[in-house]
Write an enzyme that holds these catalytic residues in place. Structure first.
Site, PDB file in Angstrom:
ATOM      1  N   GLY A  87      -8.219   0.636 -16.645  1.00  8.58           N
ATOM      2  CA  GLY A  87      -7.013   1.048 -17.377  1.00  8.58           C
ATOM      3  C   GLY A  87      -5.918   1.470 -16.413  1.00  8.58           C
ATOM      4  N   GLY A  89      -4.117   3.585 -14.393  1.00  8.87           N
ATOM      5  CA  GLY A  89      -4.310   4.924 -13.837  1.00  8.87           C
ATOM      6  C   GLY A  89      -3.061   5.477 -13.190  1.00  8.87           C
ATOM      7  CG  ASP A 122      -2.090  10.634  -6.368  1.00 10.70           C
ATOM      8  OD1 ASP A 122      -2.184   9.452  -6.773  1.00 10.70           O
ATOM      9  OD2 ASP A 122      -1.621  10.928  -5.246  1.00 10.70           O
ATOM     10  NE  ARG A 180      -3.815  -5.163 -16.191  1.00 11.22           N
ATOM     11  CZ  ARG A 180      -3.288  -4.798 -15.026  1.00 11.22           C
ATOM     12  NH1 ARG A 180      -3.895  -5.137 -13.912  1.00 11.22           N
ATOM     13  NH2 ARG A 180      -2.186  -4.091 -14.972  1.00 11.22           N
ATOM     14  CG  ASP A 249      -8.774  -4.850 -12.016  1.00  7.23           C
ATOM     15  OD1 ASP A 249      -9.727  -5.395 -11.425  1.00  7.23           O
ATOM     16  OD2 ASP A 249      -8.041  -4.007 -11.480  1.00  7.23           O
TER      17      ASP A 249
HETATM   18  P1  AMP Z   1      -5.827  -1.814  -8.164  1.00  6.53           P
HETATM   19  O1  AMP Z   1      -6.765  -1.825  -7.002  1.00  6.53           O
HETATM   20  O2  AMP Z   1      -4.417  -1.469  -7.819  1.00  6.53           O
HETATM   21  O3  AMP Z   1      -5.928  -3.028  -8.996  1.00  6.53           O
HETATM   22  O4  AMP Z   1      -6.292  -0.588  -9.075  1.00  6.53           O
HETATM   23  C1  AMP Z   1      -7.558  -0.491  -9.664  1.00  6.53           C
HETATM   24  C2  AMP Z   1      -7.595   0.700 -10.588  1.00  6.53           C
HETATM   25  O5  AMP Z   1      -7.351   1.911  -9.885  1.00  6.53           O
HETATM   26  C3  AMP Z   1      -6.570   0.676 -11.707  1.00  6.53           C
HETATM   27  O6  AMP Z   1      -7.175   1.203 -12.856  1.00  6.53           O
HETATM   28  C4  AMP Z   1      -5.476   1.575 -11.194  1.00  6.53           C
HETATM   29  O7  AMP Z   1      -4.707   2.110 -12.233  1.00  6.53           O
HETATM   30  C5  AMP Z   1      -6.289   2.644 -10.469  1.00  6.53           C
HETATM   31  N1  AMP Z   1      -5.513   3.332  -9.403  1.00  6.53           N
HETATM   32  C6  AMP Z   1      -5.093   2.847  -8.219  1.00  6.53           C
HETATM   33  N2  AMP Z   1      -4.422   3.789  -7.520  1.00  6.53           N
HETATM   34  C7  AMP Z   1      -4.414   4.909  -8.275  1.00  6.53           C
HETATM   35  C8  AMP Z   1      -3.881   6.238  -8.123  1.00  6.53           C
HETATM   36  N3  AMP Z   1      -3.220   6.610  -7.026  1.00  6.53           N
HETATM   37  N4  AMP Z   1      -4.074   7.113  -9.133  1.00  6.53           N
HETATM   38  C9  AMP Z   1      -4.749   6.765 -10.250  1.00  6.53           C
HETATM   39  N5  AMP Z   1      -5.278   5.554 -10.455  1.00  6.53           N
HETATM   40  C10 AMP Z   1      -5.118   4.619  -9.489  1.00  6.53           C
HETATM   41 MG    MG Z   2      -5.002  -3.686 -10.567  1.00  8.14          MG
END
Ligand code: AMP
Ligand code: MG
Length: 478
Positions: A87, A89, A122, A180, A249
């Protein structure tokens, strides 16, 4: 005062609430413009001057656009092969801006603060990472590769704690949608068929409206998504792009490239190249990408299985057959594009061999991927590497083959498919470093040059050359 011309509509909210959470934006107080993409603003029907004057949502004191929402989308994902519930984040969907042409684009704030999906994160993002996504996504657009786009970056004035204390920022991302493969996995995970049907119908309506009344429409939908992904992957390969984190995702249903985290472009042609700091087994290495796309599409087929077969087994048989088609489609696209990179109008079996021979020579001699194709386009054989026996005999063969083509067409084809410049790791890092220190000149110069990467212009030459960054690494979640 000029008006920004928001034209929001939120079709995503017509889906069952299982697919999202409504949240309140966690406010950031001292936001400031860093960069605004005026061309994109105009394309969306927004007035860039008014945007600058009034500011918009991530800017403090600005109004929430009329009809905008605050939504964190729910989804799952297979990360490096393992399923998990993810989801948004650190992102917030504002809704969809309808362009003057009537097209619909998601506007999403990335780095806007914690959501129910933040887990231990965060919810924030660093200025450097958001500028990186801005630059690379816009470079991909310039290269003619389907991608999410970047409207703006604002700094938040808040510290973000990573290995060091960094400046915080928010990116406004623009996408055909944020659906996605992982969204479908989330629907399947609910084991409620209606969820899956709602989502599939919504995706078809939004991205494949020609299938709405088709027979066997969910399977046709699956096949069409595969076709777009096959084309996309061939395009990535043809410019030396490494996504870096092809989790399910991070694979869209629209066929756009999404989530520019640890991505980077090849310098020398080494097919096993991995830049991502966390990809220790090379799962998402350059040469593995088509295979990993197929793996993700298998997960997509699995998620869709209740809609595409009477039994799970029957559905999976159809998925297997479709994946064979995906492999063929990818090959067709791959050779078509590589043929054009060598100036060829058609590619037969011998031409395929010619393409592979060149790639083998490039690999053996560690030649620069992009610049080799530029040198071929310009017939610039000055360098020592091109005097070597293997290249020399390959060149003779190629020139002979070109006798069957119209020379003007050859030049046009080659210039249109061999970018003169790409976002070089060296220049991207240099530009981001300076931007972080408060000087955007190089960032803006590089961005401007990357808007037309196929123009062979002398003043862009500086971005062709670079210093190798030894052990170059890129990072996720920064
Ligand atoms: P990604 O690797 O960018 O595709 O992210 C994978 C998951 O990690 C997704 O659910 C993002 O929303 C969450 N995510 C990545 N960075 C952060 C962050 N700094 N704070 C909270 N959730 C994060
Ligand atoms: Mg992502």
């Amino acid at each position: 005062m000029k008006k920004i011309q928001w034209n929001f509509n939120n079709s995503y909210e017509t889906l069952p609430s299982f697919f999202y959470d409504k949240i309140d934006l966690s406010p950031v107080k001292k936001t400031k413009w860093v960069v605004l993409n005026e061309d994109l603003a105009q394309f969306l029907g927004l007035d860039p001057e008014a945007l600058k004057e009034e500011g918009f949502l991530p800017l403090s004191g600005s109004e929430f656009p009329e009809n905008a929402s605050q939504i964190a989308q729910s989804y799952m994902g297979h990360q490096f092969g393992f399923p998990s519930i993810l989801g948004d984040g650190r992102a917030l969907l504002l809704g969809e801006q309808i362009t003057p042409k009537g097209e619909r684009y998601d506007l999403q704030l990335k780095g806007s603060g914690p959501t129910p999906y933040s887990r231990n994160g965060d919810g924030r993002a660093t200025l450097q990472a958001m500028l990186r996504e801005f630059l690379i996504s816009e470079a991909m657009f310039g290269l003619g590769i389907p991608t999410t786009r970047s409207l703006a970056v604002v700094s938040t004035g808040e510290p973000v704690y990573r290995e060091r204390v960094e400046k915080g920022a928010i990116l406004t991302r623009v996408a055909a949608s944020h659906l996605r493969v992982g969204t479908f996995e989330w629907a399947a995970h609910s084991q409620i068929k209606e969820n899956l049907i709602s989502l599939a119908d919504y995706a078809i309506q939004r991205h494949y409206p020609e299938l709405e009344n088709a027979e066997d429409k969910y399977f046709q939908f699956y096949l069409e998504v595969q076709k777009r992904q096959a084309k996309l992957l061939a395009q990535w390969m043809s410019v030396g792009f490494i996504h870096g984190v092809m989790n399910t995702d991070n694979m869209t249903i629209s066929g756009e490239t999404i989530d520019y985290g640890p991505c980077a472009f090849l310098d020398v042609y080494a097919p096993q190249t991995v830049y991502s700091s966390i990809d220790i087994y090379g799962r998402y290495a350059y040469e593995k990408q088509p295979q990993m796309a197929a793996w993700n599409l298998a997960r997509f087929g699995q998620a869709l299985s209740p809609l595409i077969g009477e039994t799970h087994e029957k559905a999976m048989e159809r998925v297997d057959g479709a994946l064979e088609e995906f492999a063929k489609e990818f090959q067709r696209e791959f050779y078509r594009i590589y043929g054009r990179k060598l100036g060829l109008s058609q590619v037969d079996g011998d031409d395929r061999k010619l393409i592979h021979e060149l790639l083998e020579i490039m690999e053996k001699n560690s030649t620069d991927y992009t610049n080799t194709f530029v040198d071929l386009t310009l017939r610039d054989w000055e360098q020592e590497i091109y005097q070597r026996k293997d290249f020399f005999s390959w060149k003779e063969k190629w020139l002979k083959r070109l006798e069957k083509e119209n020379p003007e067409e050859v030049e046009k084809r080659m210039k249109n498919s061999n970018p003169y410049i790409i976002p070089r790791n060296y220049w991207v890092e240099q530009a981001l470093f300076e931007a972080k220190e408060g000087n955007l000149d190089l960032f803006l110069e590089l961005w401007a040059a990357l808007k037309s990467p196929y123009d062979y212009e002398k003043h862009k030459e500086k971005f062709r050359f670079y210093k190798e960054i030894f052990g170059y690494k890129t990072y996720c979640g920064t």
